[in-house]
Design a protein around this motif. Sequence first.
Motif, PDB file in Angstrom:
ATOM      1  N   GLY A 419      -7.132  12.100  -6.880  1.00  0.00           N
ATOM      2  CA  GLY A 419      -8.019  10.949  -6.705  1.00  0.00           C
ATOM      3  C   GLY A 419      -7.242   9.673  -6.475  1.00  0.00           C
ATOM      4  N   ARG A 420      -7.986   8.593  -6.299  1.00  0.00           N
ATOM      5  CA  ARG A 420      -7.400   7.260  -6.151  1.00  0.00           C
ATOM      6  C   ARG A 420      -8.142   6.301  -7.080  1.00  0.00           C
ATOM      7  N   ASP A 421      -7.428   5.312  -7.582  1.00  0.00           N
ATOM      8  CA  ASP A 421      -8.021   4.346  -8.513  1.00  0.00           C
ATOM      9  C   ASP A 421      -8.607   3.148  -7.752  1.00  0.00           C
ATOM     10  N   HIS A 422      -9.165   2.213  -8.498  1.00  0.00           N
ATOM     11  CA  HIS A 422      -9.713   0.987  -7.915  1.00  0.00           C
ATOM     12  C   HIS A 422      -8.596   0.162  -7.279  1.00  0.00           C
ATOM     13  N   HIS A 423      -8.929  -0.547  -6.199  1.00  0.00           N
ATOM     14  CA  HIS A 423      -7.884  -1.293  -5.496  1.00  0.00           C
ATOM     15  C   HIS A 423      -8.457  -2.576  -4.880  1.00  0.00           C
ATOM     16  N   PRO A 424      -8.293  -3.729  -5.563  1.00  0.00           N
ATOM     17  CA  PRO A 424      -8.842  -4.987  -5.050  1.00  0.00           C
ATOM     18  C   PRO A 424      -7.929  -5.754  -4.108  1.00  0.00           C
ATOM     19  N   PHE A 425      -6.689  -5.300  -3.911  1.00  0.00           N
ATOM     20  CA  PHE A 425      -5.698  -6.088  -3.167  1.00  0.00           C
ATOM     21  C   PHE A 425      -5.900  -6.081  -1.660  1.00  0.00           C
ATOM     22  N   GLY A 426      -6.509  -5.040  -1.140  1.00  0.00           N
ATOM     23  CA  GLY A 426      -6.740  -4.950   0.301  1.00  0.00           C
ATOM     24  C   GLY A 426      -7.701  -3.816   0.586  1.00  0.00           C
ATOM     25  N   PHE A 427      -8.768  -4.106   1.341  1.00  0.00           N
ATOM     26  CA  PHE A 427      -9.727  -3.057   1.691  1.00  0.00           C
ATOM     27  C   PHE A 427     -10.495  -3.489   2.933  1.00  0.00           C
ATOM     28  N   SER A 428     -11.406  -2.635   3.387  1.00  0.00           N
ATOM     29  CA  SER A 428     -12.054  -2.852   4.688  1.00  0.00           C
ATOM     30  C   SER A 428     -13.562  -3.030   4.565  1.00  0.00           C
ATOM     31  N   VAL A 429     -14.099  -3.833   5.469  1.00  0.00           N
ATOM     32  CA  VAL A 429     -15.534  -3.923   5.732  1.00  0.00           C
ATOM     33  C   VAL A 429     -15.685  -3.933   7.250  1.00  0.00           C
ATOM     34  N   TRP A 430     -16.912  -3.795   7.733  1.00  0.00           N
ATOM     35  CA  TRP A 430     -17.118  -3.993   9.163  1.00  0.00           C
ATOM     36  C   TRP A 430     -18.458  -4.648   9.423  1.00  0.00           C
TER      37      TRP A 430
END
Length: 498
Positions: A419-430
């Motif tokens: 799995g992967r944990d929470h990550h607020p440093f960089g993510f995507s929207v469109w």
Amino acid sequence: MAHDPSCRRFPRRTLLANLGMGATGIALADLLHCDGVAGAATPAAADNVKSAITAGLPHFAPRAKRVIWLFMVGGVSHLESFDPKPELNKYAGKEVKDTPHKAVLESPLTRNVRIAVQNDANGHIRPTLYPLQIGYKKRGQSGIEVSDWFPHVGDCIDDIAVVRSMWTTNDNHGGQLQFHTGRHSLEGPFPTIGSWVHYGLGSENENLPRFVVLGTPLADCCGGQNGHGSDYLGPEHRGIRLNADPKNPIPFAAPPVGVYREEQEAQFDLLRELNGYAAVEYPADDALRARIKSYELAFRMQAAVPESMRFSDESAATRELYGLDNGTTRPFGELCLAARRLAERGVRFVQVYHGSNGGAGAWDAHSNLKTGHANLCAQTDKPIAGLLKDLKSRGLLDETLVVWGTEFGRTPGAQGGNGRDHHPFGFSVWLAGGGVKGGTVHGATDEIGFHAVEHRHYVTDLHATVLHQLGLDTRRLNIPGRKRLEIDYGSPMRDILA
């Protein structure tokens, strides 16, 4: 006259309304009492209503008339959706410090929040890179990389602007509330983006709400009803929940058993007349009039909303486009089709939730990411693409802004082995439609998807972009006496605007 419990006297307006309306008056009085506006409006309530009355026109020429806001609850992996990183495969299983990307851990962009880790046999923390769990390919004429879990949305990529450089400050699921309000959940609720749109613009259809919520809202642990709330703007600007169910779309506003529509019309006519008399003696009671208007809207919705949810009016081809012919895609497909039908009927802001499960959200992939994301993408990919294609074929996409988002991304590092944990440093929207340049990528994360490093955008920049396309200047949507932080306003992402 104030209520005097010693002699059981009531204000003349209360007596007039209750007795003059009979059972209906008593019921209305009870509703008003429950809503806290049975008496004269408080100064704050009156100010909110007066501010709302002065709103209704855009500040400048808009590019979009309405918004469909698609929110995936729990935190979608940007790495397995719209920001794939081949370096994760190249260095899979290696500790970050043993790769050329070790500098990300010391970057000033990394705040004191958790980093997904995998513990060794001795319990030592060892951040290790986790490979991509699905392939990806370049899609459309624009050649934007999209995960193979989103083939249908990938077919629409030339109409989409992908923003790969979002960041936020909440590393837990209070981020769901932060994504909608722009403030950390520890600061308390604030008005949501939908409520600001409601506050700023008038209605295109007086028989439907301006701000509608479809799907199961956020869990109480993650913001609950505040995820579509309005806080100090006043309750008249919060989202109204509807069911994408032609048989029961508005259970809260169903007419009482045995009461005909003609009777309700007569009751509201009398109520308006009585309230007109009261307004002469109580001219400042704007809150009461606003509340009565909300009940009148609920009455009009009894006819307008069921018609909006009548999917049988749609052709077989349209229903198939949204996946209504398939058990996996039907639930979210119905929400997306309802969103289109509401948007074309003039609803300003349609907020659609996916993945609410009474907890952190179905997209929360601490373990079994591959299985979980594969299933969730299968539920949403075709309906979302169907929505974009349907809007475009009807000539509605140019004036409808579609936004896809989630509270944060997932870490490049492994958690729990799969799995992967929470990550607020960089993510995507469109974003798509509504004056957005399709087939574009804006911003970037580093080579392992850890930090947003190019054209970084806090979540209120997304809000400001939405408001800008609707012709609203976020800095002119202030409330007297309410001080907003500089970051609350955000800045439009002009590079993605046509």
